[in-house]
Design a protein around this motif. Structure first.
Motif, PDB file in Angstrom:
ATOM      1  N   UNK A  90      45.515-127.631  37.087  1.00 24.85           N
ATOM      2  CA  UNK A  90      45.956-126.795  36.010  1.00 24.85           C
ATOM      3  C   UNK A  90      47.440-126.281  36.215  1.00 24.85           C
ATOM      4  N   UNK A  91      47.826-126.283  37.465  1.00 25.19           N
ATOM      5  CA  UNK A  91      49.183-126.116  37.586  1.00 25.19           C
ATOM      6  C   UNK A  91      50.093-127.356  37.245  1.00 25.19           C
ATOM      7  N   UNK A  92      49.722-128.475  37.578  1.00 23.32           N
ATOM      8  CA  UNK A  92      50.083-129.531  36.867  1.00 23.32           C
ATOM      9  C   UNK A  92      50.482-129.870  35.607  1.00 23.32           C
TER      10      UNK A  92
ATOM     11  N   UNK B 146      53.769-125.861  36.802  1.00 23.61           N
ATOM     12  CA  UNK B 146      53.875-124.857  37.733  1.00 23.61           C
ATOM     13  C   UNK B 146      53.269-124.890  38.833  1.00 23.61           C
ATOM     14  N   UNK B 147      53.621-124.236  40.159  1.00 23.98           N
ATOM     15  CA  UNK B 147      52.966-124.443  41.416  1.00 23.98           C
ATOM     16  C   UNK B 147      51.614-123.896  41.270  1.00 23.98           C
TER      17      UNK B 147
ATOM     18  N   UNK C 285      58.612-120.604  33.096  1.00 23.43           N
ATOM     19  CA  UNK C 285      58.736-119.566  34.156  1.00 23.43           C
ATOM     20  C   UNK C 285      59.674-120.018  35.069  1.00 23.43           C
ATOM     21  N   UNK C 286      60.041-121.235  35.140  1.00 21.49           N
ATOM     22  CA  UNK C 286      61.295-121.541  35.940  1.00 21.49           C
ATOM     23  C   UNK C 286      62.518-120.944  35.250  1.00 21.49           C
TER      24      UNK C 286
ATOM     25  N   UNK D 110      43.403-121.192  32.263  1.00 24.85           N
ATOM     26  CA  UNK D 110      44.235-120.711  33.334  1.00 24.85           C
ATOM     27  C   UNK D 110      45.168-119.832  32.675  1.00 24.85           C
ATOM     28  N   UNK D 111      45.723-118.737  33.410  1.00 25.09           N
ATOM     29  CA  UNK D 111      46.984-117.975  33.255  1.00 25.09           C
ATOM     30  C   UNK D 111      48.040-118.561  34.395  1.00 25.09           C
ATOM     31  N   UNK D 112      49.350-118.741  33.897  1.00 20.49           N
ATOM     32  CA  UNK D 112      50.305-118.935  34.944  1.00 20.49           C
ATOM     33  C   UNK D 112      51.282-117.741  34.655  1.00 20.49           C
TER      34      UNK D 112
END
Length: 427
Positions: free
Chosen positions: A85-87, A91-92, A239-240, A269-271
């Motif tokens: 899900x990060x991919x 995000x990491x 985010x970055x 998911x939440x990032x």
């Protein structure tokens, strides 16, 4: 070709008679078609059926960390699911918390938590006299329904071809501490299919809110939902950019596999920043011991990695692309040059945004329904269901078959013509 506005009254009256005859023919066809929501079709659901075979009673249900996914635990979600899900979210994995099947559920929880317990130690919103949210319009009706449910005042922000009107966003956010958030669908936006420009994302990251608990609600619903492999929109990772701008805590980024695998059984998911994640976990540890890890494992073993996601999404695109093109082709054939409508041809996402003449949208949707085609209610793309121009209609091509969709699009175009003629004759 004459535009409808340049026709005489006699010409319009004659045209109206012809259009009414065609409309009666459609009414006699007994159509029962649903274009009201962006639901994947059965063909799209079928391409994920292999997911049902990757887990069974003969295979190990341990995740990479050696934990039994059938049991309690792992509040943030299993490592490999956070990586997947990060991919998708760019995000990491350490910036991700995995929830259940619905990103909308996470958004609701996030608003609810802010209402009852505040954001990172700030005053709970329920103790404040006024709470406001910015709403880019036209936008996603379910976003607006959440904020309306909690009694949050919504402020319309016009969309441009590069995203929300950032001059307006910056001015409002910096001057009013009752504004606590903004809804965003940054890539292939709902309903217009617009992707936020690089400058728009950077301006979001550089916002200087008057409210320390202001957050950008970044709904990354369509990040991998391209229609054309060689014409994909690109959106900067928020985010970055927020980290670079010294605003690491200003954004919540939501995503899910709802329109990738099974909408009713996906993974969401939440990032966000480490500080926000710590704040979220305080409530989450009381709410659950962990979400469905077996489903997380199922998704990871089926898709494996981001390359697997991209290959899978090409199959979705092969099903969706002909439907979008069929609708656009019919709109262009039937309505181009008449001066009564405009629309955006998206390169991804799930919707086509259509603009009728002012004051016509509700009547168009009503006429379509009377002839057997149910569409998203006119006004749904605005807070409180109130489109000030009564002109925007969201077209959802995904669910009907291609043949059904062509019939529905032809009927829709006919309804646009008929209602437009009636409007002009009234004037």
């Amino acid at each position: 070709m004459k535009t409808y506005q340049t026709m005489s009254k006699d010409e319009l009256t004659s045209l109206k008679t012809d259009l009414e005859a065609k409309y009666k023919e459609f009414q006699g066809m007994g159509l029962k078609l649903d274009m009201s929501r962006g639901k994947p079709s059965a063909k799209q659901l079928d391409i994920s059926m292999g997911m049902m075979d990757v887990l069974n009673s003969e295979v190990s249900l341990q995740c990479e960390e050696g934990i039994d996914c059938r049991n309690y635990g792992i509040l943030d979600g299993i490592k490999e699911a956070r990586e997947l899900l990060g991919a998708i979210s760019e995000v990491p994995a350490d910036n991700i918390i995995i929830y259940g099947n619905s990103s909308l559920n996470i958004m609701y929880d996030t608003i609810s938590r802010s209402m009852t317990h505040g954001v990172m130690g700030s005053t709970p919103w329920c103790k404040l006299d006024t709470i406001k949210f910015l709403c880019p319009v036209p936008g996603y009706d379910r976003h607006f329904a959440i904020t309306e449910h909690f009694g949050i005042e919504m402020i319309n922000v016009p969309m441009t071809n590069e995203g929300p009107d950032m001059d307006m966003v910056e001015q409002l956010v910096s001057s009013d501490d009752t504004i606590k958030g903004i809804w965003c669908v940054p890539k292939y936006s709902n309903p217009q299919g617009i992707t936020y420009s690089e400058e728009t994302v950077k301006r979001f990251a550089r916002l200087k809110p008057a409210a320390k608990d202001f957050r950008i609600y970044w709904d990354n619903a369509y990040s991998v939902h391209h229609l054309y492999e060689d014409q994909q929109d690109f959106c900067l990772e928020i985010l970055e950019e927020c980290e670079k701008a010294g605003n690491p805590d200003i954004v919540y980024k939501f995503t899910s596999t709802s329109k990738i695998s099974f909408p009713g059984s996906g993974v969401a998911a939440i990032a966000t920043s480490k500080n926000n994640l710590a704040d979220i976990r305080k409530q989450l540890t009381l709410q659950t011991i962990g979400h469905d890890k077996v489903n997380q494992l199922r998704h990871v073993r089926f898709f494996k990695d981001l390359d697997g996601i991209h290959e899978h999404m090409k199959k979705h695109a092969d099903i969706m692309r002909p439907k979008f093109e069929a609708v656009i082709d019919i709109l262009e054939k039937e309505l181009s040059g008449l001066g009564i409508a405009s629309w955006i041809k998206p390169r991804g996402g799930y919707f086509i945004s259509f603009e009728s003449m002012d004051g016509c949208a509700k009547d168009i949707v009503s006429k379509a329904k009377e002839a057997g085609v149910v569409m998203t209610g006119a006004g749904a793309t605005y807070p409180y269901g109130k489109d000030p121009k009564n002109s925007n209609i969201r077209i959802a091509p995904s669910f009907p078959t291609l043949d059904e969709l062509k019939q529905a699009a032809e009927l829709f175009a006919l309804c646009v013509k008929l209602v437009s003629v009636e409007k002009l004759l009234e004037q």
